[in-house]
Design a protein around this motif. Structure first.
Motif, mmCIF file in Angstrom:
data_model
loop_
_atom_site.group_PDB
_atom_site.id
_atom_site.type_symbol
_atom_site.label_atom_id
_atom_site.label_comp_id
_atom_site.label_asym_id
_atom_site.label_seq_id
_atom_site.Cartn_x
_atom_site.Cartn_y
_atom_site.Cartn_z
ATOM 1 N N LYS A 123 0.806 -1.224 0.000
ATOM 2 C CA LYS A 123 0.000 0.000 0.000
ATOM 3 C C LYS A 123 0.844 1.281 0.000
ATOM 4 C CE LYS A 123 -4.238 -1.698 2.198
ATOM 5 N NZ LYS A 123 -4.091 -3.117 2.523
ATOM 6 N N ILE A 124 2.154 1.149 0.227
ATOM 7 C CA ILE A 124 3.008 2.343 0.359
ATOM 8 C C ILE A 124 4.079 2.356 -0.736
ATOM 9 C CG2 ILE A 124 4.534 3.642 1.928
ATOM 10 C CD1 ILE A 124 1.776 3.206 3.153
ATOM 11 N N GLN A 125 4.130 3.438 -1.478
ATOM 12 C CA GLN A 125 5.173 3.574 -2.519
ATOM 13 C C GLN A 125 6.235 4.606 -2.130
ATOM 14 O OE1 GLN A 125 1.761 3.104 -3.599
ATOM 15 N NE2 GLN A 125 2.541 1.013 -3.647
ATOM 16 N N MET A 126 5.961 5.404 -1.122
ATOM 17 C CA MET A 126 6.950 6.406 -0.696
ATOM 18 C C MET A 126 6.678 6.809 0.764
ATOM 19 S SD MET A 126 7.729 10.191 -2.262
ATOM 20 C CE MET A 126 8.078 9.618 -3.902
ATOM 21 N N VAL A 127 7.749 7.093 1.500
ATOM 22 C CA VAL A 127 7.614 7.648 2.855
ATOM 23 C C VAL A 127 8.153 9.068 2.813
ATOM 24 C CG1 VAL A 127 8.332 7.466 5.269
ATOM 25 C CG2 VAL A 127 7.897 5.374 3.944
ATOM 26 N N VAL A 128 7.429 10.013 3.414
ATOM 27 C CA VAL A 128 7.936 11.385 3.551
ATOM 28 C C VAL A 128 7.708 11.827 5.001
ATOM 29 C CG1 VAL A 128 7.972 13.735 2.644
ATOM 30 C CG2 VAL A 128 7.158 11.869 1.178
#
Ligand code: MRU
Length: 355
Positions: free
Chosen positions: A237-242
């Motif tokens: 479900k996650i493609q990037m963390v910021v």
């Protein structure tokens, strides 16, 4: 400290600002300890009030702390007969409120420098000039957040899921935020994204503040407990963390809310890029790496008595560091107002800020 009536939140939060003129005005800020249940602004008219608001997280988030401290210095300078001495005492005191976010020290250094660079100014004239500086800190922060949003949004593609930790939104800055600015900008550009917000134990900045900010801007957001991030990543479900930052060392090691380091490790394990969004005021180029960043230790009761109810046995030993440091090699890029620094090294950071 006086409390104003609750009001509807507009899109521009005006997290912390100045009301009135330099000689008789005061600080007005959103009391973030009351969110999301109550939206209340409080007025602060003395330095101990500003110190207390920073210490107790009524105002929190690295850039917002710096803005509040700048205004606090103005109030301090006019609190005695010797403006310069009063300023020095006020800035020294405000420096003791919280140790980790370098924006606090950066802003207070700026205020002290005004006095040093203008020996010709005395009394009310110096106070006027100090307010000009504090307002500049506020407006520069707003501009930096907008630029961070624009640079960060270009990294996102429609349909992506993104994860954030703690609150690096408008509430943590003068306006608009750092990590959340990336999401606000992407959303405004028509990129459909879905944000997963870690609730962020022990003080729940993720659920109380980040979820609230995203919801009020109409951005799809799902709240998860901190210990669910690995599972959500595994489910694809996650493609990037910021995330935001409180202090970034010369080599790119970045301090942020406790739990961020764990999220970065999880992101690496799942092959997900991990980005930090922060303005230049969050960089501390005087320290070579993250081992020099002071980590705030907070009251054990934040863990044993979170939000009203005792949730641990009386007398239990507690460890409560408020921040951790993510090593630079886990960070895909740092999104700043000058662009995205990648790869994250001492050399690329120097090229960005010491051109
Ligand atoms: O203890 P807090 O709520 O002040 O911690 C805030 C954070 O860790 C934020 O992520 C950081 O200050 C960046 S804010 C743009």
């Amino acid at each position: 400290m006086s409390t104003l009536v609750s009001e509807d939140a507009s899109m521009d939060l005006e997290t912390v600002g100045w009301v009135g003129d330099a000689r008789s005005g005061h600080v007005r800020l959103i009391d973030q300890t009351l969110l999301p249940n109550e939206f209340v602004r409080i007025d602060l008219t003395d330095v101990p009030g500003v110190w207390e608001a920073i210490k107790t997280l009524r105002v929190r988030g690295a850039p917002a702390i710096g803005v509040a401290a700048g205004f606090g210095a103005v109030i301090g300078a006019r609190s005695g007969t010797d403006t310069r001495l009063s300023l020095r005492e006020a800035t020294a005191y405000l420096r003791t409120s919280r140790p980790t976010a370098v924006n606090l020290f950066w802003a207070l250094d700026r205020m002290d420098r005004v006095a040093a660079e203008h020996p010709e100014l005395y009394g009310a004239e110096l106070v006027d000039r100090l307010l000009t500086e504090a307002l500049a800190i506020e407006s520069e922060d707003k501009a930096m957040c907008r630029a961070i949003g624009a640079f960060g949004a270009s990294l996102l593609t429609p349909g992506q899921g993104v994860l954030t930790h703690c609150n690096a939104g408008g509430l943590a800055t003068a306006d608009y935020g750092t990590a959340l600015a990336v999401f606000f900008s992407a959303h405004a550009a028509g990129k459909a994204i879905h944000v997963f917000a870690d609730e962020t134990r022990p003080l729940l900045q993720g659920s109380r503040l980040t979820a609230w900010e995203l919801q009020r801007r109409g951005i799809p957001v799902t709240l998860i407990c901190d210990n669910m991030a690995a599972q959500v990543m595994k489910e694809g479900k996650i493609q990037m963390v910021v995330v935001g930052a409180d202090r970034i060392a010369a080599n790119g090691d970045a301090a942020n809310k406790i739990g961020t380091y764990g999220v970065a490790l999880l992101a690496k394990a799942h092959g997900i890029p991990f980005y930090v969004a922060a303005p230049s005021s969050t960089f501390d180029l005087s320290i070579p790496d993250g081992s020099h960043i002071p980590i705030e230790q907070r009251d054990p009761r934040e863990i044993t008595h979170g939000f009203g109810r005792m949730t641990a046995p009386a007398g239990i030993d507690v460890y409560n560091p408020a921040f951790d440091v993510t090593p630079a090699d886990l960070i895909a890029g740092i999104i700043t107002e000058r662009g995205v620094i990648t790869p994250v090294t001492t050399a690329t950071i120097q090229r960005t800020f010491i051109a």
